[in-house]
Motif scaffolding. Structure first.
Motif, PDB file in Angstrom:
ATOM      1  N   LYS A   1       0.833  -1.207   0.000  1.00 48.30           N
ATOM      2  CA  LYS A   1       0.000   0.000   0.000  1.00 48.30           C
ATOM      3  C   LYS A   1       0.866   1.255   0.000  1.00 48.30           C
ATOM      4  O   LYS A   1       0.534   2.252  -0.625  1.00 48.30           O
ATOM      5  CB  LYS A   1      -0.920  -0.017   1.219  1.00 48.30           C
ATOM      6  CG  LYS A   1      -2.014  -1.084   1.153  1.00 48.30           C
ATOM      7  CD  LYS A   1      -2.912  -1.024   2.368  1.00 48.30           C
ATOM      8  CE  LYS A   1      -4.026  -2.063   2.266  1.00 48.30           C
ATOM      9  NZ  LYS A   1      -4.917  -2.034   3.453  1.00 48.30           N
ATOM     10  N   LEU A   2       1.997   1.188   0.725  1.00 52.60           N
ATOM     11  CA  LEU A   2       2.904   2.328   0.757  1.00 52.60           C
ATOM     12  C   LEU A   2       3.456   2.622  -0.626  1.00 52.60           C
ATOM     13  O   LEU A   2       3.534   3.791  -1.043  1.00 52.60           O
ATOM     14  CB  LEU A   2       4.061   2.047   1.723  1.00 52.60           C
ATOM     15  CG  LEU A   2       5.167   3.121   1.778  1.00 52.60           C
ATOM     16  CD1 LEU A   2       4.583   4.449   2.251  1.00 52.60           C
ATOM     17  CD2 LEU A   2       6.301   2.670   2.691  1.00 52.60           C
TER      18      LEU A   2
ATOM     19  N   ALA B   1       1.268   7.192  -6.422  1.00 47.52           N
ATOM     20  CA  ALA B   1       0.166   8.125  -6.642  1.00 47.52           C
ATOM     21  C   ALA B   1       0.579   9.547  -6.278  1.00 47.52           C
ATOM     22  O   ALA B   1       0.243  10.509  -6.981  1.00 47.52           O
ATOM     23  CB  ALA B   1      -1.050   7.698  -5.826  1.00 47.52           C
ATOM     24  N   ALA B   2       1.328   9.690  -5.174  1.00 50.18           N
ATOM     25  CA  ALA B   2       1.771  11.011  -4.734  1.00 50.18           C
ATOM     26  C   ALA B   2       2.703  11.656  -5.751  1.00 50.18           C
ATOM     27  O   ALA B   2       2.624  12.865  -6.011  1.00 50.18           O
ATOM     28  CB  ALA B   2       2.476  10.906  -3.382  1.00 50.18           C
ATOM     29  N   ALA B   3       3.599  10.845  -6.331  1.00 50.79           N
ATOM     30  CA  ALA B   3       4.521  11.368  -7.339  1.00 50.79           C
ATOM     31  C   ALA B   3       3.756  11.866  -8.564  1.00 50.79           C
ATOM     32  O   ALA B   3       4.047  12.945  -9.100  1.00 50.79           O
ATOM     33  CB  ALA B   3       5.518  10.287  -7.744  1.00 50.79           C
TER      34      ALA B   3
ATOM     35  N   ILE C   1       3.375  15.863  -9.991  1.00 46.20           N
ATOM     36  CA  ILE C   1       3.655  16.320 -11.357  1.00 46.20           C
ATOM     37  C   ILE C   1       2.469  17.102 -11.914  1.00 46.20           C
ATOM     38  O   ILE C   1       2.624  18.185 -12.487  1.00 46.20           O
ATOM     39  CB  ILE C   1       3.972  15.113 -12.269  1.00 46.20           C
ATOM     40  CG1 ILE C   1       5.282  14.454 -11.833  1.00 46.20           C
ATOM     41  CG2 ILE C   1       4.062  15.552 -13.727  1.00 46.20           C
ATOM     42  CD1 ILE C   1       5.579  13.168 -12.573  1.00 46.20           C
ATOM     43  N   ILE C   2       1.267  16.544 -11.736  1.00 42.47           N
ATOM     44  CA  ILE C   2       0.063  17.208 -12.241  1.00 42.47           C
ATOM     45  C   ILE C   2      -0.156  18.540 -11.537  1.00 42.47           C
ATOM     46  O   ILE C   2      -0.528  19.551 -12.158  1.00 42.47           O
ATOM     47  CB  ILE C   2      -1.169  16.303 -12.059  1.00 42.47           C
ATOM     48  CG1 ILE C   2      -1.002  15.015 -12.876  1.00 42.47           C
ATOM     49  CG2 ILE C   2      -2.432  17.037 -12.483  1.00 42.47           C
ATOM     50  CD1 ILE C   2      -0.825  15.231 -14.354  1.00 42.47           C
ATOM     51  N   ALA C   3       0.088  18.574 -10.195  1.00 40.06           N
ATOM     52  CA  ALA C   3      -0.103  19.807  -9.430  1.00 40.06           C
ATOM     53  C   ALA C   3       0.833  20.908  -9.927  1.00 40.06           C
ATOM     54  O   ALA C   3       0.438  22.070 -10.056  1.00 40.06           O
ATOM     55  CB  ALA C   3       0.128  19.544  -7.945  1.00 40.06           C
ATOM     56  N   ALA C   4       2.089  20.530 -10.209  1.00 42.27           N
ATOM     57  CA  ALA C   4       3.051  21.509 -10.715  1.00 42.27           C
ATOM     58  C   ALA C   4       2.615  22.034 -12.080  1.00 42.27           C
ATOM     59  O   ALA C   4       2.712  23.242 -12.372  1.00 42.27           O
ATOM     60  CB  ALA C   4       4.435  20.881 -10.810  1.00 42.27           C
ATOM     61  N   PHE C   5       2.129  21.146 -12.914  1.00 41.15           N
ATOM     62  CA  PHE C   5       1.663  21.521 -14.250  1.00 41.15           C
ATOM     63  C   PHE C   5       0.467  22.474 -14.164  1.00 41.15           C
ATOM     64  O   PHE C   5       0.387  23.483 -14.876  1.00 41.15           O
ATOM     65  CB  PHE C   5       1.296  20.261 -15.025  1.00 41.15           C
ATOM     66  CG  PHE C   5       0.787  20.519 -16.410  1.00 41.15           C
ATOM     67  CD1 PHE C   5       1.635  20.973 -17.392  1.00 41.15           C
ATOM     68  CD2 PHE C   5      -0.543  20.301 -16.723  1.00 41.15           C
ATOM     69  CE1 PHE C   5       1.173  21.217 -18.681  1.00 41.15           C
ATOM     70  CE2 PHE C   5      -1.020  20.547 -17.996  1.00 41.15           C
ATOM     71  CZ  PHE C   5      -0.159  21.003 -18.975  1.00 41.15           C
TER      72      PHE C   5
END
Length: 260
Positions: free
Chosen positions: A159-160, A166-168, A172-176
């Motif tokens: 799960k980790l 998912a966090a990575a 990336i999407i958040a930065a974009f």
């Protein structure tokens, strides 16, 4: 003067590269089909596999088409077509092109008219993504062995690993998204504003609705189409808002107020 971005040379290069990819794909498909028959796999099973694989590529193809359209406003249709037919993807190609153009005081929404700028963007997009071709054969097996060993030890580690992956991706999407919302290039110009937020929110809402429908009615096949549908639907909402709302609203940007 003809547009160098869509010259005969560019189309010839695109035809050669994409033709090579198609021929290579057909070659390995024929090889795989023959080998499967040698292994005793039924013709019916092979046909179903081919049909399923073909259907599965539709959703990614639509996403790629959307990316080509986004990049074409600045780079023309040919270069994005070549890049995304080989090894490109939405996150990398757009970020690479935007980052390079910002060094020239431009942005991804303005047509590139300088051959030097176009050449620089092309080299950054191509060379940057080529590193994976060398790094994967060298380090992939080692990384898989280490991560696989860690994940297989317990369900908690498994799960980790999923959460880290998912966090990575979300990072990336958040930065974009942050760059798109801010929208300010090195020369202080920007076209990010009301329409940027409206399009983003529309895509998010449509995606959430589609995800809810998929989960509620167990529509597994619709899940792979949720992203491209959201992209094109958000574009449609953007067009409708542009037509329906006053220009003073639709042209409003963070750094320039409302366009004159």
């Amino acid at each position: 003067m003809s547009d160098f971005k869509e010259s005969g040379f560019m189309y010839a290069m695109a035809a050669f590269i994409i033709g090579f990819i198609v021929i290579e794909s057909v070659f390995f498909m024929v090889k795989a089909w023959k080998r499967a028959k040698q292994l005793g796999i039924s013709k019916e099973t092979l046909k179903n596999t081919v049909i399923s694989a073909a259907l599965f590529t539709i959703a990614p193809a639509i996403s790629i088409l959307a990316t080509v359209l986004v990049l074409s406003s600045a780079l023309g249709i040919v270069l994005p077509w070549i890049r995304l037919s080989v090894i490109g993807n939405l996150a990398y190609e757009t970020v690479a092109a935007s980052t390079m153009l910002e060094q020239f005081g431009a942005n991804i929404n303005i047509e590139v008219t300088d051959p030097e700028q176009f050449s620089a963007v092309m080299w950054v997009m191509t060379v940057g993504t080529s590193f994976a071709l060398f790094l994967v054969p060298i380090f992939c097996k080692f990384i898989q062995k280490k991560i696989g060993g860690m994940v297989s030890k317990s369900e908690k580690n498994s799960k980790l690993a999923d959460n880290v992956s998912a966090a990575a991706f979300i990072g990336i999407i958040a930065a974009f998204i942050a760059v798109s919302i801010n929208g300010k290039s090195s020369d202080g110009t920007s076209d990010a504003g009301f329409m940027s937020i409206a399009t983003l929110v529309s895509a998010m809402v449509i995606m959430l609705v589609l995800e809810g429908i998929c989960h509620k009615y167990s529509l597994k096949k619709l899940e792979m189409f949720a992203l491209p549908i959201s992209i094109f639907a958000a574009m449609g909402v953007c067009i409708l808002l542009t037509v329906a709302l006053p220009e003073s609203v639709t042209s409003f940007t963070w750094w320039g107020g409302a366009a004159a």
